[in-house]
Motif scaffolding. Structure first.
Motif, PDB file in Angstrom:
ATOM      1  N   PHE A   1       0.834  -1.192   0.000  1.00 58.43           N
ATOM      2  CA  PHE A   1       0.000   0.000   0.000  1.00 58.43           C
ATOM      3  C   PHE A   1       0.875   1.251   0.000  1.00 58.43           C
ATOM      4  O   PHE A   1       0.619   2.200  -0.732  1.00 58.43           O
ATOM      5  CB  PHE A   1      -0.931  -0.005   1.227  1.00 58.43           C
ATOM      6  N   LEU A   2       1.938   1.223   0.800  1.00 61.78           N
ATOM      7  CA  LEU A   2       2.846   2.359   0.831  1.00 61.78           C
ATOM      8  C   LEU A   2       3.524   2.561  -0.518  1.00 61.78           C
ATOM      9  O   LEU A   2       3.621   3.671  -1.029  1.00 61.78           O
ATOM     10  CB  LEU A   2       3.905   2.161   1.925  1.00 61.78           C
ATOM     11  N   PHE A   3       3.981   1.436  -1.112  1.00 63.66           N
ATOM     12  CA  PHE A   3       4.618   1.534  -2.426  1.00 63.66           C
ATOM     13  C   PHE A   3       3.633   2.045  -3.478  1.00 63.66           C
ATOM     14  O   PHE A   3       3.968   2.857  -4.328  1.00 63.66           O
ATOM     15  CB  PHE A   3       5.166   0.168  -2.861  1.00 63.66           C
ATOM     16  N   ASP A   4       2.401   1.534  -3.410  1.00 61.54           N
ATOM     17  CA  ASP A   4       1.398   1.961  -4.381  1.00 61.54           C
ATOM     18  C   ASP A   4       1.124   3.459  -4.234  1.00 61.54           C
ATOM     19  O   ASP A   4       1.013   4.181  -5.226  1.00 61.54           O
ATOM     20  CB  ASP A   4       0.104   1.168  -4.176  1.00 61.54           C
ATOM     21  N   THR A   5       1.062   3.914  -2.993  1.00 61.30           N
ATOM     22  CA  THR A   5       0.849   5.340  -2.747  1.00 61.30           C
ATOM     23  C   THR A   5       2.022   6.160  -3.271  1.00 61.30           C
ATOM     24  O   THR A   5       1.841   7.196  -3.921  1.00 61.30           O
ATOM     25  CB  THR A   5       0.646   5.587  -1.235  1.00 61.30           C
ATOM     26  N   LEU A   6       3.225   5.658  -3.010  1.00 63.77           N
ATOM     27  CA  LEU A   6       4.414   6.308  -3.557  1.00 63.77           C
ATOM     28  C   LEU A   6       4.348   6.318  -5.080  1.00 63.77           C
ATOM     29  O   LEU A   6       4.644   7.327  -5.736  1.00 63.77           O
ATOM     30  CB  LEU A   6       5.665   5.551  -3.080  1.00 63.77           C
ATOM     31  N   GLY A   7       3.916   5.194  -5.636  1.00 61.34           N
ATOM     32  CA  GLY A   7       3.834   5.068  -7.092  1.00 61.34           C
ATOM     33  C   GLY A   7       2.870   6.065  -7.710  1.00 61.34           C
ATOM     34  O   GLY A   7       3.223   6.785  -8.652  1.00 61.34           O
ATOM     35  N   ILE A   8       1.644   6.144  -7.168  1.00 62.72           N
ATOM     36  CA  ILE A   8       0.693   7.080  -7.780  1.00 62.72           C
ATOM     37  C   ILE A   8       1.146   8.527  -7.603  1.00 62.72           C
ATOM     38  O   ILE A   8       0.955   9.354  -8.488  1.00 62.72           O
ATOM     39  CB  ILE A   8      -0.764   6.900  -7.261  1.00 62.72           C
TER      40      ILE A   8
ATOM     41  N   ILE B   1     -10.313   8.543  -0.656  1.00 64.62           N
ATOM     42  CA  ILE B   1      -9.602   9.660  -1.285  1.00 64.62           C
ATOM     43  C   ILE B   1      -8.432   9.048  -2.044  1.00 64.62           C
ATOM     44  O   ILE B   1      -7.483   8.547  -1.433  1.00 64.62           O
ATOM     45  CB  ILE B   1      -9.076  10.637  -0.215  1.00 64.62           C
ATOM     46  N   TYR B   2      -8.508   9.048  -3.337  1.00 61.89           N
ATOM     47  CA  TYR B   2      -7.468   8.367  -4.116  1.00 61.89           C
ATOM     48  C   TYR B   2      -7.075   9.256  -5.297  1.00 61.89           C
ATOM     49  O   TYR B   2      -6.078   9.959  -5.255  1.00 61.89           O
ATOM     50  CB  TYR B   2      -8.004   7.011  -4.570  1.00 61.89           C
ATOM     51  N   ALA B   3      -7.928   9.281  -6.321  1.00 59.63           N
ATOM     52  CA  ALA B   3      -7.624  10.112  -7.484  1.00 59.63           C
ATOM     53  C   ALA B   3      -7.634  11.595  -7.110  1.00 59.63           C
ATOM     54  O   ALA B   3      -6.868  12.387  -7.662  1.00 59.63           O
ATOM     55  CB  ALA B   3      -8.616   9.832  -8.600  1.00 59.63           C
ATOM     56  N   SER B   4      -8.491  11.956  -6.159  1.00 58.41           N
ATOM     57  CA  SER B   4      -8.562  13.375  -5.781  1.00 58.41           C
ATOM     58  C   SER B   4      -7.266  13.815  -5.100  1.00 58.41           C
ATOM     59  O   SER B   4      -6.857  14.979  -5.248  1.00 58.41           O
ATOM     60  CB  SER B   4      -9.770  13.625  -4.877  1.00 58.41           C
TER      61      SER B   4
ATOM     62  N   VAL C   1       4.999  15.256  -4.394  1.00 57.80           N
ATOM     63  CA  VAL C   1       4.875  13.821  -4.114  1.00 57.80           C
ATOM     64  C   VAL C   1       4.531  13.618  -2.631  1.00 57.80           C
ATOM     65  O   VAL C   1       3.631  12.836  -2.288  1.00 57.80           O
ATOM     66  CB  VAL C   1       6.181  13.084  -4.497  1.00 57.80           C
ATOM     67  N   ALA C   2       5.237  14.346  -1.775  1.00 55.96           N
ATOM     68  CA  ALA C   2       4.975  14.219  -0.340  1.00 55.96           C
ATOM     69  C   ALA C   2       3.547  14.631  -0.003  1.00 55.96           C
ATOM     70  O   ALA C   2       2.882  14.009   0.845  1.00 55.96           O
ATOM     71  CB  ALA C   2       5.974  15.083   0.448  1.00 55.96           C
TER      72      ALA C   2
ATOM     73  N   ARG D   1      -3.241  11.090   1.145  1.00 56.64           N
ATOM     74  CA  ARG D   1      -3.772   9.724   1.092  1.00 56.64           C
ATOM     75  C   ARG D   1      -3.653   9.028   2.449  1.00 56.64           C
ATOM     76  O   ARG D   1      -4.600   8.374   2.898  1.00 56.64           O
ATOM     77  CB  ARG D   1      -3.023   8.946   0.007  1.00 56.64           C
ATOM     78  N   LEU D   2      -2.503   9.163   3.092  1.00 56.34           N
ATOM     79  CA  LEU D   2      -2.303   8.467   4.364  1.00 56.34           C
ATOM     80  C   LEU D   2      -3.221   9.029   5.449  1.00 56.34           C
ATOM     81  O   LEU D   2      -3.838   8.274   6.217  1.00 56.34           O
ATOM     82  CB  LEU D   2      -0.839   8.554   4.806  1.00 56.34           C
TER      83      LEU D   2
END
Lengths: 200, 200, 200
Positions: C91-98, C149-152, C179-180, C186-187
């Motif tokens: 999940f963390l990597f995916d968040t970093l990725g998006i 809250i994802y794409a937003s 990015v941060a 998201r977090l």
């Protein structure tokens, strides 16, 4: 008109029939059936050509493709029961169609200068994405995600074509062998209900 | 700003409203509603232009299109109940919108040099594929596959435009007549619950 | 190989893993899982580049992207249980990725000369549309339309990047901050179960 061109039109015609009949059990009217026939027939090649920036699209440049589709849709409208009884024959034609379109897709991609790995994906896309787009639009789970060996047979055949091509096999023989391989994989998988392992 | 350009922006604005409100009964938050409004408004024209290799896309080249969409989405956010009560008015606007976009899509395709048969398909795609893509993304059966006479009215109007164009009718009259024909087909079909036959 | 290029390949690799594992609970075989991994990894950037007419597509021009995807899919095949236990890490990597793909998408769009409003949409599309296409193909409601809250978050980060860019902030700092910001939004939204209001 070369044999290959005739085969392409016949393949398109068969895809349009199977696409139009695919929705038969559902609530679709003849417009919806025609629309799905159209999408099934052009979807895969269209996606391939958009991804490869290969314009104009085949069915836009060559009006015969559209007429092959229209004749296929009309045939599905006029003889739905007859054609549905031919289910086994249609399955064979569909299998022939995906096998043939896979190899033609690989060749088109190669001719545009992409690497073989990409050409293999493009070959598979040409063959199966029309059905995937149709199933997605009509809210079905695409066949690609069901148990059957379907797209994987195309991918295997595409890779076989590329290997034989790498080793210099003459093109017509390669076409014949790779198409035959895809058909064989699909028929054997159907007969013995073979499927790929699941992820668990 | 010509009348036609104003109509295009108003059509886009109305499509964005109807797209944003289309998801109201579901679980979507305002972001999801805005997203579906956006997709509904640009989807059809975007697909048409990708298929025809007509770049840059309209909404990327002309920022006013994006603002017309944003205003439509905002209107849907601020006055959802008011606009939902206007359902009949919105239905009329939507019908006007698909009729108008059909003919504009046909004209754009013709101006890019494709054959009339292809232009008819492109006209219909311009009008209805935004809604189809929206419904597909949100896991609905697209209206195109339901009973209503919808996309088929657009296709009929597109063909009418091409026939009248072939016989040399002046463009503004042709636009008017073809748009009126699409609206008439759709309204009559709704009023008398007409539908196309099914495939059986 | 620059750091940025390495990060892009790692991001693609992580997207392929999460895409392949996303279907684990369902009936998909390894081919279907690989296919969804592939679509998840390339979908967003491919849609962005088709909309912007930016050919050749990244994964067609640079074969390393395809290999990063294949390694990701293979990892998902070989260590599915191990990777699934790493759900939080993924999940963390995916968040970093998006977050990362959003900003790179914005930069690519800007470099092609589009307006900032369009670049913001393209950044968000780069990050989230791979997952949207995957979910659509597999008949799931895309995450974009669910409560999270994802794409937003991506859209907010894209807009932040554009604002800071407008005020002349140095690019590497801007990348880092934007990015941060996406990651933080998201977090925080996940932790406190924040969601956007609905339309009613």
């Amino acid at each position: 008109m070369t044999l290959q061109y005739a085969l392409e039109l016949i393949g398109t015609f068969v895809f349009a029939i199977s696409g139009a009949l695919a929705v038969r059990e559902r609530e679709h009217d003849i417009f919806g059936a025609g629309f799905t026939g159209f999408i099934t027939a052009i979807g895969g090649g269209t996606l391939r050509d958009i991804l490869l920036d290969a314009y104009p699209l085949v069915w836009i440049a060559d009006i015969n493709v559209l007429y092959a589709i229209l004749v296929g849709i009309l045939a599905a409208f006029i003889f739905p029961n007859f054609l549905s009884k031919l289910r086994k024959t249609l399955f064979l034609f569909d299998t022939l169609g995906i096998a043939f379109f896979t190899v033609l897709g690989v060749e088109k991609a190669l001719s545009l200068g992409v690497r073989p790995e990409i050409a293999a994906i493009m070959g598979m896309f040409s063959a199966v994405m029309g059905g995937v787009i149709r199933d997605t639009l009509t809210n079905e789970i695409p066949i690609l995600f069901r148990k059957e060996i379907y797209a994987s047979a195309c991918l295997a055949g595409a890779i076989l074509y590329l290997i034989l091509n790498y080793f210099g096999l003459e093109r017509d023989w390669n076409l014949l062998i790779s198409v035959a391989a895809i058909i064989a994989i699909r028929l054997v998988a159907m007969k013995y209900k073979l499927s790929l392992p699941r992820l668990d």
